[in-house]
Write an enzyme that holds these catalytic residues in place. Structure first.
Site, mmCIF file in Angstrom:
data_model
loop_
_atom_site.group_PDB
_atom_site.id
_atom_site.type_symbol
_atom_site.label_atom_id
_atom_site.label_comp_id
_atom_site.label_asym_id
_atom_site.label_seq_id
_atom_site.Cartn_x
_atom_site.Cartn_y
_atom_site.Cartn_z
ATOM 1 N N GLY A 146 1.307 -0.835 -0.296
ATOM 2 C CA GLY A 146 0.382 0.174 -0.038
ATOM 3 C C GLY A 146 0.780 1.160 0.343
ATOM 4 N N HIS A 147 -0.185 2.309 0.220
ATOM 5 C CA HIS A 147 0.764 3.954 0.078
ATOM 6 C C HIS A 147 1.108 4.568 1.614
ATOM 7 C CE1 HIS A 147 -0.663 3.882 -4.382
ATOM 8 N NE2 HIS A 147 0.442 3.072 -4.134
ATOM 9 N N GLY A 148 0.285 3.878 2.548
ATOM 10 C CA GLY A 148 1.177 3.778 3.491
ATOM 11 C C GLY A 148 0.139 5.148 4.582
#
Length: 415
Positions: free
Chosen positions: A246-248
């Site tokens: 994911g992107h955080g």
């Protein structure tokens, strides 16, 4: 005469019996209880479309004057779309034990942006250990990454208050997995979100214009932000969340649209991020139609495992060059802390705090930052338009200079 009297008495008994049964059914409805979509009244069957059965069971349960439960038992059931709308007359629960499966093609839905929605509910529980399968694979292939808003959201909560979502899975959503708008005191506990790391715009949980939301003991692996926090979010608590791929975990992006509300009181604690493209970040668009604020944002006790951009504040966010990077963000960021953040980074830029020109970030604190670079070369940090308070932070991460440094891979651009 005798025969006529017997027949009259029999008719009276039948009438009383039917009246009693009808009254009993009404009483059962009033008393709440379980409403299983597969019972004879609703007729749902595995591997078939249960949209109508689900709607009818919900209607009956919602009309009950005492606590009720709609049950979807184990098995795979197709659902074209569903709207679980209140207010209901008493506490109500939807217990999904099996798998609800969306159409592969969003064009089959009357609402092009949402598959399952929960509206205007109080004292509601969604539970059961089941799965909401968005079947997004076909949609992802057709999406232009620069316009990744196509496709439906798996589950939307709108104006849901004092409620609980626990032990459910969102799988392969076409768009955001879970969207939370205008909610209060809504808790997510032991929720699982699963989609491939390259699935576009599949944010795990997106929260906006909501107060008192809690996310705990949740596992999110997806193709965009694990948790994204939009405008108007207040008093949000995120604890014991694992994120990756994911992107955080992101506050923002903020400032893209007109009339955005302030963000305040965000607490992220005891979370673990693994092989994500970003760690914890705040992002605001470089150019905003109006001023706003983002304050009281606290990240604490976070473990980073091979994360590309572990700590980010980016007030020059401008994906796909959709804005003027020379403009200065009008979003004022203040009272932000990064405490006890440790682990490894796969890029040399461990800390990046770039605040707005002419509108410096205020009251930024970094304490106990311990990151190790897994590649070759020196670990670095960057601070622009900010003077953070620093304690127990190794010199390469001390963020004491505005000088340009070697940057890692660009942050992912999907909003």
């Amino acid at each position: 005469m005798a025969l006529k009297l017997v027949m009259a008495m029999f008719s009276l008994l039948m009438f009383l019996s039917l009246t009693s049964l009808t009254s009993g059914r009404r009483e059962l409805l009033a008393d709440g209880g379980d409403f299983d979509v597969t019972n004879a009244k609703y007729g749902a069957k595995p591997d078939s479309d249960i949209t109508e059965a689900l709607a009818n069971a919900w209607k009956d349960a919602c009309a009950s004057t005492s606590a009720s439960k709609v049950i979807v038992p184990k098995g795979t059931f197709k659902v074209k779309e569903a709207s679980f709308k209140g207010p209901c007359k008493a506490p109500i629960e939807l217990q999904v034990q099996g798998t609800l499966q969306a159409p592969e093609d969003s064009s089959q839905l009357s609402k092009q942006d949402t598959w399952i929605e929960f509206l205007y509910l109080n004292d509601f529980t969604l539970s059961g250990g089941g799965t909401f399968d968005g079947q997004g694979q076909k949609t992802w292939k057709a999406i232009d990454p620069k316009n990744a808003k196509a496709g439906t959201i798996n589950i939307r909560f709108h104006a849901v208050k004092k409620s609980l979502v626990k032990d459910i899975t969102s799988l392969n959503s076409k768009n955001f997995h879970i969207n939370v708008i205008s909610c209060e005191q809504l808790t997510f506990d032991h929720v699982t979100v699963t989609a491939p790391g390259d699935s576009p715009n599949t944010d795990g949980i997106h929260i906006a214009r909501s107060t008192g939301v809690n996310v705990t003991d949740t596992n999110i692996g997806t193709g965009d932000d694990c948790i994204s926090i939009g405008d108007g979010t207040k008093q949000l608590t995120i604890t014991k969340v694992t994120c990756g791929p994911g992107h955080g975990i992101s506050v923002g992006s903020l400032g893209r649209y007109d009339k955005e509300d302030p963000v305040e009181g965000i607490n992220v604690k005891n979370c673990t991020l693994t092989k994500t493209t970003n760690g914890v970040r705040i992002k605001t668009w470089a150019k905003n139609p109006q001023a706003s604020t983002c304050s009281e944002i606290h990240f604490e006790d976070i473990i980073m495992n091979d994360v590309q951009n572990p700590i980010v504040v980016d007030q020059e966010y401008c994906p796909w060059n959709q804005c003027d990077k020379q403009a200065s963000s009008k979003i004022k960021i203040s009272d932000v802390s990064f405490k006890n953040i440790r682990g490894t980074t796969s890029t040399p830029l461990g800390v990046k705090i770039v605040c707005a020109k002419g509108l410096p970030c205020e009251k930024v604190e970094m304490t106990g930052i311990d990151l190790k670079f897994t590649g070759t070369g020196a670990l670095t940090s960057q601070c622009t338009n900010v003077k953070p308070t620093i304690a127990n932070v190794a010199q390469p991460l001390a963020c004491a200079t505005d000088a340009p440094v070697q940057a890692g891979p660009a942050e992912k651009s999907n909003d």
